[in-house]
Design an enzyme around this catalytic site. Structure first.
Site, PDB file in Angstrom:
ATOM      1  N   LYS A  10       6.154  -1.514   6.528  1.00 27.82           N
ATOM      2  CA  LYS A  10       6.908  -1.849   7.737  1.00 27.82           C
ATOM      3  C   LYS A  10       6.589  -3.269   8.150  1.00 27.82           C
ATOM      4  O   LYS A  10       5.539  -3.840   7.804  1.00 27.82           O
ATOM      5  CB  LYS A  10       6.598  -0.877   8.872  1.00 27.82           C
ATOM      6  CG  LYS A  10       5.129  -0.834   9.319  1.00 27.82           C
ATOM      7  CD  LYS A  10       4.716  -1.927  10.294  1.00 27.82           C
ATOM      8  CE  LYS A  10       3.248  -1.851  10.681  1.00 27.82           C
ATOM      9  NZ  LYS A  10       2.800  -2.976  11.532  1.00 27.82           N
ATOM     10  N   VAL A  96      -3.518  -4.514   1.347  1.00 27.17           N
ATOM     11  CA  VAL A  96      -4.422  -3.763   2.216  1.00 27.17           C
ATOM     12  C   VAL A  96      -4.852  -4.620   3.401  1.00 27.17           C
ATOM     13  O   VAL A  96      -5.024  -5.833   3.282  1.00 27.17           O
ATOM     14  CB  VAL A  96      -5.668  -3.319   1.406  1.00 27.17           C
ATOM     15  CG1 VAL A  96      -6.658  -2.579   2.289  1.00 27.17           C
ATOM     16  CG2 VAL A  96      -5.242  -2.451   0.228  1.00 27.17           C
ATOM     17  N   GLY A  99      -1.344  -5.709   8.013  1.00 23.97           N
ATOM     18  CA  GLY A  99      -0.387  -5.605   9.113  1.00 23.97           C
ATOM     19  C   GLY A  99       0.942  -5.023   8.698  1.00 23.97           C
ATOM     20  O   GLY A  99       1.924  -5.108   9.435  1.00 23.97           O
ATOM     21  N   GLY A 103      -1.722   1.996   4.959  1.00 19.00           N
ATOM     22  CA  GLY A 103      -2.412   3.273   5.104  1.00 19.00           C
ATOM     23  C   GLY A 103      -1.580   4.295   5.846  1.00 19.00           C
ATOM     24  O   GLY A 103      -1.536   5.477   5.483  1.00 19.00           O
ATOM     25  N   ASP A 137       0.541   4.091  13.556  1.00 17.54           N
ATOM     26  CA  ASP A 137       1.788   3.744  12.873  1.00 17.54           C
ATOM     27  C   ASP A 137       2.343   4.878  12.012  1.00 17.54           C
ATOM     28  O   ASP A 137       3.429   4.752  11.449  1.00 17.54           O
ATOM     29  CB  ASP A 137       1.591   2.506  11.978  1.00 17.54           C
ATOM     30  CG  ASP A 137       1.462   1.218  12.778  1.00 17.54           C
ATOM     31  OD1 ASP A 137       1.885   1.204  13.949  1.00 17.54           O
ATOM     32  OD2 ASP A 137       0.927   0.239  12.238  1.00 17.54           O
TER      33      ASP A 137
END
Length: 284
Positions: A10, A96, A99, A103, A137
């Site tokens: 995203k 990783v 932002g 994950g 998120d």
């Protein structure tokens, strides 16, 4: 039986921090996010033994309880009283600590994948209750597309997608901890993006308006700790990008560009500036 799930990254079109919550460690936020065509791939195999196994080739991502995918599988099994086990193989493509919700989108893919693997036929709202326990998120990543996330991220309101465009992503050779950034938040000192105007631009499919109103109240905090982010933003602007913003808590910076030739120019220009540069389309 093997199930495959795609887990798209995203970007934040906006990130606004409203207040520190009194009853837990989180902040109330308003985030407008959309998915992009940069994704991890997850493979699920059901096991008779009641255990969770994670396999992946990444020295930066753990394969135990610290992995959000593991946590999501554990929460899912407890929620629906599943006594079987699962082996989850994760092919990482999303950077990783960048932002980009890597994950969280893996956790969301686990929730969708296990629902299919064990043929539970749970509806999205019920799965959303699981996602809400797996990171701020994860709820958005479960719903996908383009949406506003409120509360600590668990309240999702659908929004129209931006008009079709290219996204250039540039990540410096650093990782940023979300916790580290939020520990430095003083809400009274933050600037706040105009989410109302951004939503209106989305409704009107106004690309220039979207580029004008994208905003991230955490950007100054990350930039103070990591001046590389400022340099990437300025370079993208110098290359002619109409809309530039840091995603999430960073450090990845993205550029929105409608013309493919222009996007390719910015991509090529940033490749001489960063090791990790991507040119992708919007999915949301």
């Amino acid at each position: 039986m093997t199930i495959i799930e795609k887990a798209p990254a995203k970007i934040n079109l906006s990130l606004d921090v409203l207040r520190k919550r009194k009853n837990d460690e989180y902040h109330d936020v308003e985030m407008i996010m959309t998915t992009i065509d940069l994704a991890d791939r997850l493979e699920f195999i059901s096991l008779e033994e009641d255990k969770i196994e994670i396999s992946l080739e990444s020295r930066y991502v753990p394969n135990d309880e610290r992995n959000l995918a593991y946590k999501a599988a554990k929460v899912f099994k407890n929620r629906f009283n599943i006594k079987k086990g699962v082996h989850i193989k994760i092919d990482k493509n999303i950077p990783v600590s960048a932002g980009l919700g890597g994950g969280s989108t893996d956790a969301a893919a686990v929730i969708r994948g296990l629902n299919r693997l064990w043929e539970l036929d749970m509806q999205l709202q019920e799965l959303g209750n699981v996602a809400a326990q797996c990171g701020s998120d994860t709820s958005f990543s479960l719903y996908g597309n383009t949406a506003m996330a409120k509360g600590y991220g668990e309240i999702i309101e659908r929004l129209p997608p931006p008009p079709p465009c290219w996204v250039v992503l540039a990540k410096p050779d650093i990782g940023v901890s979300t916790r580290t950034i939020f520990e430095r938040v003083n809400v009274e000192e933050l600037s706040h993006p105009n989410n109302k105007a951004l939503i209106e631009a989305l409704n009107n499919q106004d690309f220039q308006g979207i580029c004008h109103y994208i905003g991230n109240s955490l950007e100054p905090i990350t930039c103070k700790l990591h001046p590389e982010v400022i340099q990437i933003k300025e370079t993208m602007k110098q290359l002619g990008s109409p809309g530039v913003l840091m995603s999430g808590t960073g450090p990845t910076v993205y550029s929105l560009v409608q013309q493919h030739q222009k996007a390719k120019q910015i991509y090529n220009g940033m490749r001489g500036f960063c090791n990790e540069v991507y040119l992708v389309r919007l999915l949301g």
